[in-house]
Scaffold this motif. Structure first.
Motif, PDB file in Angstrom:
ATOM      1  N   ARG A 106      -0.262 -19.433  18.210  1.00  0.00           N
ATOM      2  CA  ARG A 106       0.180 -18.301  17.385  1.00  0.00           C
ATOM      3  C   ARG A 106      -0.935 -17.837  16.455  1.00  0.00           C
ATOM      4  NH1 ARG A 106       1.486 -17.821  12.482  1.00  0.00           N
ATOM      5  NH2 ARG A 106       1.690 -20.057  12.106  1.00  0.00           N
ATOM      6  N   GLN A 107      -1.653 -18.776  15.858  1.00  0.00           N
ATOM      7  CA  GLN A 107      -2.742 -18.403  14.960  1.00  0.00           C
ATOM      8  C   GLN A 107      -3.891 -17.731  15.711  1.00  0.00           C
ATOM      9  OE1 GLN A 107      -3.775 -21.886  12.715  1.00  0.00           O
ATOM     10  NE2 GLN A 107      -1.825 -21.926  11.631  1.00  0.00           N
ATOM     11  N   LEU A 108      -4.215 -18.250  16.875  1.00  0.00           N
ATOM     12  CA  LEU A 108      -5.271 -17.619  17.666  1.00  0.00           C
ATOM     13  C   LEU A 108      -4.836 -16.248  18.187  1.00  0.00           C
ATOM     14  CD1 LEU A 108      -6.678 -20.691  19.595  1.00  0.00           C
ATOM     15  CD2 LEU A 108      -7.866 -19.303  17.901  1.00  0.00           C
ATOM     16  N   GLU A 109      -3.551 -16.097  18.460  1.00  0.00           N
ATOM     17  CA  GLU A 109      -3.014 -14.796  18.882  1.00  0.00           C
ATOM     18  C   GLU A 109      -3.303 -13.741  17.815  1.00  0.00           C
ATOM     19  OE1 GLU A 109       1.429 -13.737  18.832  1.00  0.00           O
ATOM     20  OE2 GLU A 109       1.035 -14.304  20.904  1.00  0.00           O
ATOM     21  N   ASP A 110      -3.142 -14.118  16.547  1.00  0.00           N
ATOM     22  CA  ASP A 110      -3.454 -13.196  15.451  1.00  0.00           C
ATOM     23  C   ASP A 110      -4.944 -12.878  15.393  1.00  0.00           C
ATOM     24  OD1 ASP A 110      -0.906 -12.787  14.548  1.00  0.00           O
ATOM     25  OD2 ASP A 110      -1.014 -14.262  12.932  1.00  0.00           O
ATOM     26  N   ARG A 111      -5.766 -13.875  15.539  1.00  0.00           N
ATOM     27  CA  ARG A 111      -7.219 -13.657  15.442  1.00  0.00           C
ATOM     28  C   ARG A 111      -7.751 -12.831  16.609  1.00  0.00           C
ATOM     29  NH1 ARG A 111      -7.111 -19.183  13.546  1.00  0.00           N
ATOM     30  NH2 ARG A 111      -7.360 -19.109  11.289  1.00  0.00           N
ATOM     31  N   LEU A 112      -7.085 -12.910  17.752  1.00  0.00           N
ATOM     32  CA  LEU A 112      -7.554 -12.192  18.938  1.00  0.00           C
ATOM     33  C   LEU A 112      -6.925 -10.806  19.085  1.00  0.00           C
ATOM     34  CD1 LEU A 112      -7.575 -15.180  21.442  1.00  0.00           C
ATOM     35  CD2 LEU A 112      -9.565 -14.039  20.427  1.00  0.00           C
ATOM     36  N   GLY A 113      -6.051 -10.424  18.172  1.00  0.00           N
ATOM     37  CA  GLY A 113      -5.445  -9.095  18.233  1.00  0.00           C
ATOM     38  C   GLY A 113      -4.434  -8.941  19.344  1.00  0.00           C
ATOM     39  N   ASN A 115      -1.134  -9.062  19.119  1.00  0.00           N
ATOM     40  CA  ASN A 115       0.157  -8.506  18.732  1.00  0.00           C
ATOM     41  C   ASN A 115      -0.113  -7.263  17.891  1.00  0.00           C
ATOM     42  OD1 ASN A 115       0.011  -9.304  15.879  1.00  0.00           O
ATOM     43  ND2 ASN A 115       0.346 -11.382  16.623  1.00  0.00           N
ATOM     44  N   PRO A 116       0.870  -6.380  17.748  1.00  0.00           N
ATOM     45  CA  PRO A 116       0.630  -5.112  17.046  1.00  0.00           C
ATOM     46  C   PRO A 116       0.134  -5.270  15.604  1.00  0.00           C
ATOM     47  CG  PRO A 116       2.668  -4.989  18.273  1.00  0.00           C
ATOM     48  CD  PRO A 116       2.202  -6.414  18.363  1.00  0.00           C
ATOM     49  N   GLN A 117       0.686  -6.201  14.855  1.00  0.00           N
ATOM     50  CA  GLN A 117       0.257  -6.379  13.468  1.00  0.00           C
ATOM     51  C   GLN A 117      -1.195  -6.867  13.400  1.00  0.00           C
ATOM     52  OE1 GLN A 117       2.643  -9.004  11.113  1.00  0.00           O
ATOM     53  NE2 GLN A 117       1.900  -8.145   9.198  1.00  0.00           N
ATOM     54  N   ALA A 118      -1.564  -7.773  14.282  1.00  0.00           N
ATOM     55  CA  ALA A 118      -2.938  -8.263  14.314  1.00  0.00           C
ATOM     56  C   ALA A 118      -3.908  -7.140  14.682  1.00  0.00           C
ATOM     57  CB  ALA A 118      -3.060  -9.416  15.302  1.00  0.00           C
ATOM     58  N   MET A 119      -3.493  -6.264  15.586  1.00  0.00           N
ATOM     59  CA  MET A 119      -4.351  -5.131  15.946  1.00  0.00           C
ATOM     60  C   MET A 119      -4.560  -4.212  14.754  1.00  0.00           C
ATOM     61  SD  MET A 119      -3.386  -4.193  19.867  1.00  0.00           S
ATOM     62  CE  MET A 119      -4.528  -2.829  19.890  1.00  0.00           C
ATOM     63  N   LEU A 120      -3.516  -3.997  13.953  1.00  0.00           N
ATOM     64  CA  LEU A 120      -3.672  -3.178  12.746  1.00  0.00           C
ATOM     65  C   LEU A 120      -4.649  -3.824  11.771  1.00  0.00           C
ATOM     66  CD1 LEU A 120      -0.086  -1.888  11.907  1.00  0.00           C
ATOM     67  CD2 LEU A 120      -2.118  -0.515  12.327  1.00  0.00           C
ATOM     68  N   ARG A 121      -4.507  -5.113  11.563  1.00  0.00           N
ATOM     69  CA  ARG A 121      -5.399  -5.811  10.626  1.00  0.00           C
ATOM     70  C   ARG A 121      -6.848  -5.780  11.101  1.00  0.00           C
ATOM     71  NH1 ARG A 121      -1.288 -10.503   9.441  1.00  0.00           N
ATOM     72  NH2 ARG A 121      -0.356  -9.674   7.556  1.00  0.00           N
ATOM     73  N   LEU A 122      -7.051  -5.871  12.392  1.00  0.00           N
ATOM     74  CA  LEU A 122      -8.401  -5.817  12.951  1.00  0.00           C
ATOM     75  C   LEU A 122      -8.923  -4.386  13.055  1.00  0.00           C
ATOM     76  CD1 LEU A 122      -7.966  -8.489  15.752  1.00  0.00           C
ATOM     77  CD2 LEU A 122      -9.395  -8.693  13.706  1.00  0.00           C
ATOM     78  N   ARG A 123      -8.051  -3.414  12.769  1.00  0.00           N
ATOM     79  CA  ARG A 123      -8.374  -1.981  12.853  1.00  0.00           C
ATOM     80  C   ARG A 123      -8.689  -1.574  14.287  1.00  0.00           C
ATOM     81  NH1 ARG A 123      -6.531   0.524   8.999  1.00  0.00           N
ATOM     82  NH2 ARG A 123      -8.040   2.165   9.124  1.00  0.00           N
ATOM     83  N   TRP A 124      -7.899  -2.095  15.224  1.00  0.00           N
ATOM     84  CA  TRP A 124      -8.020  -1.754  16.635  1.00  0.00           C
ATOM     85  C   TRP A 124      -6.809  -0.925  17.041  1.00  0.00           C
ATOM     86  CZ3 TRP A 124      -8.877  -7.266  19.075  1.00  0.00           C
ATOM     87  CH2 TRP A 124     -10.114  -7.770  18.667  1.00  0.00           C
ATOM     88  N   GLU A 125      -7.038   0.061  17.897  1.00  0.00           N
ATOM     89  CA  GLU A 125      -5.920   0.779  18.500  1.00  0.00           C
ATOM     90  C   GLU A 125      -6.298   1.174  19.916  1.00  0.00           C
ATOM     91  OE1 GLU A 125      -4.893   4.196  16.184  1.00  0.00           O
ATOM     92  OE2 GLU A 125      -6.772   5.231  16.587  1.00  0.00           O
ATOM     93  N   VAL A 126      -5.306   1.203  20.761  1.00  0.00           N
ATOM     94  CA  VAL A 126      -5.530   1.567  22.155  1.00  0.00           C
ATOM     95  C   VAL A 126      -5.589   3.087  22.228  1.00  0.00           C
ATOM     96  CG1 VAL A 126      -4.615   1.435  24.502  1.00  0.00           C
ATOM     97  CG2 VAL A 126      -4.368  -0.512  22.958  1.00  0.00           C
TER      98      VAL A 126
END
Length: 163
Positions: A106-113, A115-126
């Motif tokens: 779960r923690q690595l899932e956040d760091r790798l973007g 999930n949607p919230q992790a993508m927002l934090r990383l400033r990534w969008e498709v």
């Protein structure tokens, strides 16, 4: 991830219009080149019913599918191959019922973007796949176009003669 605060809002919903860090656009079609070689050694599981073989197959399957995602483009740029491999390993162990591995996954899932919230934090969008949108629009329009036979209609001869 405690202490990071809420994820940033999309540009249209922000009150302040001053400059912010732009979102990184990820290609909608994902990463198209082959997946890198899996860097971790095979899992050693001590059961008699072939569990290690199943884990190895599941790791290979998950590894291949992850490297086809849009996020994989950024993983390649940031040399995160080993982090992705650890995520794969922990995910497979979590699927087998290992609670500690589930926490790590779960923690690595956040760091790798992943999930949607992790993508927002990383400033990534498709990025919007405009070609696919146009293709879908064209096929939906083609589905509504009637054939010559469907366009024919019956006309009342008396109504035509009376006009």
């Amino acid at each position: 991830m405690a202490g990071m605060g809420p994820p940033p809002k999309p540009a249209g919903q922000r009150r302040r219009s001053n400059a912010t860090i732009a979102m990184t656009q990820l290609p909608a079609e994902g990463r198209t080149s082959p997946a890198p070689r899996y860097p971790l050694p095979p899992v050693v599981v001590s059961d008699d019913d072939g569990g290690s073989e199943m884990a190895r197959e599941r790791e290979a399957e998950l590894w291949e599918s992850l490297w086809e995602t849009p996020q994989a483009v950024m993983w390649e740029r940031t040399h995160a191959v080993l982090t992705v491999a650890r995520f794969v390993r922990f995910s497979v162990l979590a699927e087998a019922g290992n609670v500690k591995a589930a926490t790590e996954a779960r923690q690595l899932e956040d760091r790798l973007g992943l999930n949607p919230q992790a993508m927002l934090r990383l400033r990534w969008e498709v990025a919007a796949d405009e070609i696919a949108d146009q293709r879908q629009e064209r096929t939906s329009r083609a589905a509504t176009v009637k054939t010559a036979r469907q366009r024919l209609r019956v006309v009342d001869a008396d109504a035509v003669a009376g006009s």
